[in-house]
Design a protein around this motif. Structure first.
Motif, mmCIF file in Angstrom:
data_model
loop_
_atom_site.group_PDB
_atom_site.id
_atom_site.type_symbol
_atom_site.label_atom_id
_atom_site.label_comp_id
_atom_site.label_asym_id
_atom_site.label_seq_id
_atom_site.Cartn_x
_atom_site.Cartn_y
_atom_site.Cartn_z
ATOM 1 N N GLU A 192 -27.108 -25.073 63.358
ATOM 2 C CA GLU A 192 -25.891 -24.261 63.248
ATOM 3 C C GLU A 192 -25.358 -24.133 61.825
ATOM 4 O OE1 GLU A 192 -23.133 -25.822 66.138
ATOM 5 O OE2 GLU A 192 -24.601 -25.579 67.751
ATOM 6 N N TYR A 193 -26.005 -24.759 60.861
ATOM 7 C CA TYR A 193 -25.550 -24.608 59.474
ATOM 8 C C TYR A 193 -25.644 -23.126 59.116
ATOM 9 C CZ TYR A 193 -24.857 -25.355 54.521
ATOM 10 O OH TYR A 193 -24.357 -25.304 53.242
ATOM 11 N N PRO A 194 -24.527 -22.492 58.759
ATOM 12 C CA PRO A 194 -24.485 -21.029 58.716
ATOM 13 C C PRO A 194 -24.951 -20.352 57.425
ATOM 14 C CG PRO A 194 -22.302 -21.906 58.309
ATOM 15 C CD PRO A 194 -23.206 -23.084 58.583
ATOM 16 N N HIS A 195 -25.240 -21.075 56.399
ATOM 17 C CA HIS A 195 -25.451 -20.452 55.090
ATOM 18 C C HIS A 195 -26.929 -20.374 54.711
ATOM 19 C CE1 HIS A 195 -21.139 -20.714 54.723
ATOM 20 N NE2 HIS A 195 -21.200 -22.013 54.956
ATOM 21 N N GLU A 196 -27.704 -19.584 55.463
ATOM 22 C CA GLU A 196 -29.151 -19.505 55.275
ATOM 23 C C GLU A 196 -29.570 -19.054 53.886
ATOM 24 O OE1 GLU A 196 -31.121 -17.112 58.148
ATOM 25 O OE2 GLU A 196 -31.077 -18.705 59.640
ATOM 26 N N LYS A 197 -28.770 -18.212 53.267
ATOM 27 C CA LYS A 197 -29.184 -17.628 51.988
ATOM 28 C C LYS A 197 -28.735 -18.444 50.777
ATOM 29 C CE LYS A 197 -29.675 -13.164 53.973
ATOM 30 N NZ LYS A 197 -29.554 -11.759 53.937
#
Length: 106
Positions: A80-85
């Motif tokens: 769920e960590y949202p910062h893929e980029k």
């Protein structure tokens, strides 16, 4: 010392609550991935400063494929960590390297 606090925070967030508390930065993500790899008994993926969260997380999921001994709350927090980029920086790399010298924690 600062690095050990990151590992403590991840452990608390994924073991003391009914639902995982979100990981808040790439340092916690790196620590969580290393903890999960140790729980699964697999070699952790390489983390180099400059790689994206998506690249690192993909390598992690490939490394743990078929493994079941990972804390499900920890696995959920990593997923769920949202910062893929976001790009992993030197602090995340140093946190990860520090954790490789910590005793195993299940």
């Amino acid at each position: 010392m600062t690095y050990s606090i990151v590992y403590d925070a991840v452990q608390i967030k994924t073991t003391h609550f009914e639902h995982p508390v979100p990981l808040i930065n790439t340092n916690e993500l790196a620590a969580g991935i290393l903890i999960a790899c140790r729980q699964a008994g697999v070699t952790p993926p390489e983390l180099t400063a400059g790689m994206t969260v998506q690249e690192f997380r993909t390598a992690f999921f490939q490394a743990i494929e078929g493994k079941e001994d990972i804390n499900p709350l920890l696995l959920s927090a990593i997923r769920e960590y949202p910062h893929e980029k976001l790009t992993l920086d030197e602090a995340a790399q140093a946190t990860y390297e520090f954790g490789q010298n910590l005793p195993d924690q299940k």
